[in-house]
Design a protein around this motif. Structure first.
Motif, short mmCIF file in Angstrom:
data_model
loop_
_atom_site.label_atom_id
_atom_site.label_comp_id
_atom_site.label_asym_id
_atom_site.label_seq_id
_atom_site.Cartn_x
_atom_site.Cartn_y
_atom_site.Cartn_z
N ALA A 24 87.55 113.56 41.98
CA ALA A 24 86.10 113.50 41.80
C ALA A 24 85.38 113.21 43.11
O ALA A 24 84.18 112.99 43.11
N GLY A 25 86.11 113.23 44.23
CA GLY A 25 85.53 112.82 45.49
C GLY A 25 84.39 113.66 45.99
O GLY A 25 83.48 113.17 46.65
N SER A 26 84.40 114.98 45.69
CA SER A 26 83.35 115.86 46.21
C SER A 26 82.13 115.91 45.30
O SER A 26 81.17 116.62 45.60
N TYR A 27 82.13 115.14 44.20
CA TYR A 27 81.03 115.17 43.25
C TYR A 27 80.24 113.86 43.33
O TYR A 27 80.81 112.78 43.38
N ALA A 28 78.93 113.99 43.32
CA ALA A 28 78.07 112.82 43.48
C ALA A 28 77.86 112.06 42.19
O ALA A 28 77.57 110.88 42.21
N THR A 29 78.01 112.72 41.05
CA THR A 29 77.69 112.12 39.76
C THR A 29 78.80 112.41 38.76
O THR A 29 79.33 113.53 38.72
N VAL A 30 79.15 111.42 37.95
CA VAL A 30 80.06 111.60 36.83
C VAL A 30 79.29 111.22 35.57
O VAL A 30 78.80 110.10 35.45
N ALA A 31 79.16 112.16 34.64
CA ALA A 31 78.42 111.92 33.40
C ALA A 31 79.30 112.26 32.22
O ALA A 31 80.18 113.13 32.30
N HIS A 32 79.06 111.56 31.09
CA HIS A 32 79.83 111.78 29.87
C HIS A 32 78.88 112.15 28.75
O HIS A 32 77.84 111.51 28.55
N ALA A 33 79.24 113.20 28.01
CA ALA A 33 78.40 113.64 26.89
C ALA A 33 79.24 114.52 25.97
O ALA A 33 79.98 115.39 26.43
N GLY A 34 79.11 114.29 24.66
CA GLY A 34 79.74 115.14 23.68
C GLY A 34 81.23 115.30 23.86
O GLY A 34 81.79 116.38 23.62
N GLY A 35 81.95 114.25 24.26
CA GLY A 35 83.38 114.33 24.45
C GLY A 35 83.79 115.04 25.72
O GLY A 35 84.98 115.32 25.90
N CYS A 36 82.87 115.33 26.60
CA CYS A 36 83.16 116.01 27.87
C CYS A 36 82.79 115.12 29.05
O CYS A 36 81.98 114.21 28.93
N GLY A 89 77.89 117.95 41.55
CA GLY A 89 77.76 117.84 42.99
C GLY A 89 76.30 117.74 43.41
O GLY A 89 75.38 118.07 42.66
N ALA A 90 76.10 117.32 44.64
CA ALA A 90 74.74 117.18 45.15
C ALA A 90 74.04 118.52 45.27
O ALA A 90 72.80 118.59 45.26
N ASP A 91 74.80 119.61 45.37
CA ASP A 91 74.20 120.94 45.51
C ASP A 91 73.91 121.60 44.17
O ASP A 91 73.45 122.74 44.12
N GLY A 92 74.17 120.90 43.05
CA GLY A 92 73.90 121.47 41.74
C GLY A 92 75.12 122.06 41.06
O GLY A 92 75.05 122.44 39.89
N ASP A 93 76.25 122.14 41.76
CA ASP A 93 77.47 122.66 41.14
C ASP A 93 78.00 121.66 40.13
O ASP A 93 78.10 120.46 40.42
N VAL A 94 78.37 122.13 38.92
CA VAL A 94 78.83 121.26 37.85
C VAL A 94 80.18 121.76 37.35
O VAL A 94 80.36 122.97 37.10
N ARG A 95 81.10 120.83 37.18
CA ARG A 95 82.42 121.13 36.63
C ARG A 95 82.58 120.29 35.38
O ARG A 95 82.43 119.07 35.41
N ALA A 96 82.86 120.94 34.23
CA ALA A 96 82.98 120.25 32.94
C ALA A 96 84.44 120.17 32.54
O ALA A 96 85.16 121.18 32.56
N LEU A 97 84.89 118.97 32.16
CA LEU A 97 86.26 118.73 31.73
C LEU A 97 86.27 118.24 30.29
O LEU A 97 85.36 117.52 29.86
N ASP A 98 87.31 118.61 29.57
CA ASP A 98 87.53 118.07 28.24
C ASP A 98 87.91 116.61 28.38
O ASP A 98 88.87 116.27 29.07
N GLY A 99 87.18 115.72 27.70
CA GLY A 99 87.43 114.29 27.86
C GLY A 99 88.77 113.84 27.34
O GLY A 99 89.29 112.81 27.78
N ALA A 100 89.38 114.59 26.42
CA ALA A 100 90.66 114.19 25.84
C ALA A 100 91.84 114.68 26.65
O ALA A 100 92.86 114.00 26.74
N THR A 101 91.72 115.86 27.27
CA THR A 101 92.87 116.46 27.95
C THR A 101 92.69 116.61 29.45
O THR A 101 93.67 116.82 30.17
N GLY A 102 91.46 116.56 29.95
CA GLY A 102 91.20 116.80 31.36
C GLY A 102 91.13 118.27 31.71
O GLY A 102 90.95 118.62 32.89
N GLU A 103 91.26 119.13 30.72
CA GLU A 103 91.22 120.57 30.98
C GLU A 103 89.81 121.01 31.37
O GLU A 103 88.81 120.56 30.79
N GLU A 104 89.72 121.89 32.37
CA GLU A 104 88.41 122.39 32.79
C GLU A 104 87.86 123.36 31.75
O GLU A 104 88.52 124.31 31.35
N LEU A 105 86.63 123.11 31.30
CA LEU A 105 85.99 123.96 30.30
C LEU A 105 85.12 125.02 30.94
O LEU A 105 85.10 126.17 30.50
#
Length: 777
Positions: A518-530, A535-551
């Motif tokens: 998570a080092g290159s991302y400025a914010t970590v948010a949790h919502a709906g099990g994800c 990132g500061a540039d607007g790039d967003v990566r969503a992970l499944d909260g249970a498995t860590g799989e990228e959605l």
């Protein structure tokens, strides 16, 4: 300027009828900067309104200085100052309104009644030292502490006039032609190196003020300011007439070298325990080096992944010998809510000799009666006393008993933990502790993973994590509220290695289920099990909260975007992006599982989302702020109809934090003003319902639960307020650290469970109190 009780004819230009919305009732005093008037707010608060002289209102540099004064006063607004209610430094005649303080200035008191007695000197000195401690922690140096800037209120001295340069008070000027203070109370460095003046200059002024209070004159008196300046820099202070008990302390305060002057905490300690009186600390039972019932340290107790706890505190460490927190007075201490003994001496009770003899006799009898009560307590191998079982398991015991657990120790480190509650467990992080699970009933650690690798597996990752933690502490600490654990999708999510790694743990055992960088991302948010990594540039990566799989991965934001889960608990998250110019804010509703934008709406102003507690159905609440980060309004966005309702605030709130419950937004700003704002829809609906001055200079985001509003203070206090009436119901005593950082710069919010409230403190502790009766805290 001191609000002197002067009267007489005043030029009309010096006596405007209004300052903003406040009608000026009468003139309290005048100085080189302006005139102070008595006024009243719409709710009836008595105010002292300072209006700048017209000749200074046309000077751009003077206006800049006044703006700086307003900002400084707002930052330190709290228990030891006059809280700022309103101000307009851009008005034709700039003005500032503070709460009116009833009482004379120290200068008036000495002129009218003569020098102060020893006891009163101690109380005033300790109160001023406490005020300077909080002022300096807010990043402000007063630079003009003098008897005329000390108000003697009923609840202790207050410091006024921040950042004021008085052109008419002296002929001494800097190279810019402006004053740097009042010569008899200025430190040598203010004359020699005015640009290098720091907090130690205020300690020099404190010494000079106390000399004046003790003798009626200053330590460097002269009719000429130039002679005063020479004496301050070259001569020894004249302490003739100062009580002998105070001479050593005041000599240190008046040292020429700033490094030789004491810190405010040292001054407070010396002034609070005079000869012939007994401090409450010495009256506390159980000062032997054993742990009190219900007090635990991280790493103790059974459970998998258990690591060794931190080093035991030595005998006599504050808060270790008794069940009370450091600084907590025994039951029955006068004015227990404020921690002050009669007369304003904080944390001290005087006991005449005969009463001490009676106290000892009664204490022996009580000790005998209590012997049987301790029969149900087992002694731990380290000598500490532990409860024989959960409170409910002991016959006749209450359903819940307060407890305290220390997670981290050490001087000069920021040690405030951050926690989340679920079921019968409390999950916390702290410096040195990546995560721990505590039994919510008694605070007993069930498992602990330390940042040194204990309980988490040693290796390069653990070393990197420990190094990151050490670096963060060396640089002044990190926002532990941002690193608070989150329970999502059945797992416990934490950030480690200084926020560079996200880990998902099994809540029962503490074992790792999955990890992600998570080092290159400025914010970590949790919502709906994800989990959303933004990132500061607007790039967003969503992970499944249970498995860590990228959605999914997409650009769904921009610089400055804040993320808030949908209040209805659905799989939607709101991306709130203020525009660069502050004129508008774009709100997007994004699906957490697929990343699709479901709708978007552009709102006026610079807005930030408010967490809902509990979730508010069908609405997103936001705070509107101006360019100086003062919150000016509350905005309610209906997520179904997209209807917007804006509720202006009667007084702007500095650096507001907020929470929502039942459509009411509870805001608190620096200085401790807590207010409730209704957000009913329709034309003219809603508005401020109540406002309460808590006098907590800095506090956490509010927590709303069970009809109460809870706040944690930077000094470790937990406060409870009636959510409907705005009445303070109770507060705990401070729990401050022992090093330089005794107040937390970032204050995690408390958390609640049925019947109890959990909070954290700068001394590294987590504690629980009974929510049923805050008045007994």
């Amino acid at each position: 300027m001191p609000p002197l009780r002067s009267t007489g004819p005043v030029p009309e230009a010096e006596h405007p009828e209004y300052a903003g919305q406040y009608r000026l009732e009468r003139r309290l005093g005048s100085g080189g900067m302006g005139v102070v008037h008595l006024a009243a707010s719409a709710s009836g608060l008595r105010l002292a309104v300072k209006v700048v002289h017209p000749q200074h209102a046309t000077d751009p540099e003077f206006r800049a200085r006044f703006r700086q004064e307003v900002a400084a006063a707002r930052r330190v607004s709290g228990a030891f100052t006059a809280p700022v209610v309103d101000a307009d430094p851009e008005a034709g005649r700039p003005w500032m309104a503070t709460l009116f303080i009833e009482g004379p200035t120290l200068s008036e008191r000495v002129k009218r009644n003569g020098p102060l007695g020893l006891d009163e000197l101690r109380r005033v000195g300790a109160g001023l030292a406490e005020a300077l401690r909080d002022i300096h922690r807010a990043g402000v140096v007063h630079r003009d502490l003098k008897p005329g800037n000390v108000m003697l209120a009923a609840d202790g001295p207050k410091v006024i006039d921040f950042g004021i340069s008085r052109p008419s008070d002296s002929d001494l000027r800097t190279e810019t032609g402006k004053l740097i203070g009042t010569p008899p109370f200025m430190a040598p460095e203010q004359f020699q190196r005015p640009r290098d003046v720091g907090p130690a200059a205020d300690l020099f002024a404190l010494g000079a003020v106390l000399v004046h209070a003790a003798t009626g004159r200053g330590p460097f008196d002269s009719g000429s300011p130039y002679v005063v300046a020479y004496q301050v820099v070259h001569n020894e202070p004249d302490l003739t007439g100062v009580p002998a008990e105070l001479v050593p302390l005041l000599t240190r305060c008046l040292a020429k070298d700033p490094a030789e002057r004491p810190a405010p905490d040292e001054v407070m300690a010396e002034l609070r325990t005079p000869v012939g009186e007994v401090a409450t600390e010495s009256l506390r039972p159980g000062r032997a080096a054993r742990r009190a019932p219900g007090e635990w340290s991280a790493g103790e107790g059974p459970g998998p992944a258990r690591a060794e706890g931190p080093d035991r505190a030595p005998a006599g460490t504050p808060g270790r010998a008794s069940g009370r927190a450091p600084g907590r007075a025994p039951a029955g201490t006068p004015d227990q809510a404020s921690g002050r003994a009669p007369g304003g001496a904080p944390g001290r009770v005087s006991w005449p000799r005969r009463r001490l003899v009676r106290f000892a006799a009664v204490g022996s009898l009580v000790a005998g009666l209590l012997a049987g009560a301790y029969a149900g307590i087992r002694v731990a191998p380290d000598g500490g006393a532990r409860p024989a079982g959960p409170p409910a398991a002991r016959p006749g015991a209450p359903a819940f008993a307060p407890w305290q657990t220390t997670l981290s120790r050490g001087r000069d480190a920021l040690r405030t933990p951050a926690c989340a509650a679920q079921g019968d467990s409390l999950y916390c992080t702290a410096p040195g502790v990546a995560a721990t699970r505590l039994d919510a009933a008694d605070g007993r650690p069930l498992w602990t993973r330390r940042t040194d690798g204990a309980g988490a597996g040693a290796g390069a990752e653990a070393e990197a994590q420990a190094a990151a933690e050490a670096q963060a502490q060396a640089e002044g600490g990190t926002s532990y509220e941002a690193r608070a654990p989150v329970l999502s999708a059945g797992l416990l999510h934490i950030t480690t290695a200084g926020g560079k790694r996200l880990e998902a743990l099994d809540p029962e055992s503490g074992t790792t289920r999955w990890t992600a960088a998570a080092g290159s991302y400025a914010t970590v948010a949790h919502a709906g099990g994800c989990v959303l990594l933004a990132g500061a540039d607007g790039d967003v990566r969503a992970l499944d909260g249970a498995t860590g799989e990228e959605l999914w991965r997409a650009r769904r934001g921009a610089p400055g975007t804040q993320w808030a889960p949908a209040p209805d608990g659905s799989g939607t998250v709101f991306a709130v992006t203020p525009g660069a110019d502050g004129d508008g804010t774009l709100v997007r509703a994004v699906g957490t599982r697929d990343g699709r934008v479901r709708w978007e709406k552009l709102l006026d102003g610079s807005l930030s989302p408010v967490p809902s507690s509990p979730p508010a159905e069908g609405a997103l609440f936001l705070l509107a702020a101006d360019t100086d980060d003062f919150t000016t309004a509350v905005v309610r966005l209906d997520t179904a109809t997209r209807e917007v309702h804006r509720v202006p605030l009667p007084v702007d709130v500095d650096q507001a934090q907020a929470a929502v419950s039942g459509g009411t937004v509870y805001l608190v700003g620096t200085g401790g003003s807590l207010l409730a704002v209704g957000t009913e829809g329709g034309s003219g609906g809603g508005g401020q319902r109540w406002r309460l001055e808590t006098y907590a200079a800095r506090s956490s985001r509010p927590l709303v639960d069970g009809g109460r509003v809870y706040l944690s203070g930077a000094d470790g206090r937990l406060l409870a307020v009636d959510a409907r009436r705005g009445v303070q119901l109770g507060q705990t005593d401070p729990r401050m650290g022992a090093g330089r950082f005794t107040h937390a710069p970032v204050v995690p919010a408390p958390v609640a469970a049925p019947g109890r409230v959990f909070a954290t403190a700068p001394d590294g502790s987590v504690f629980a109190v009974d929510a049923a009766d805050p008045s007994r805290w």
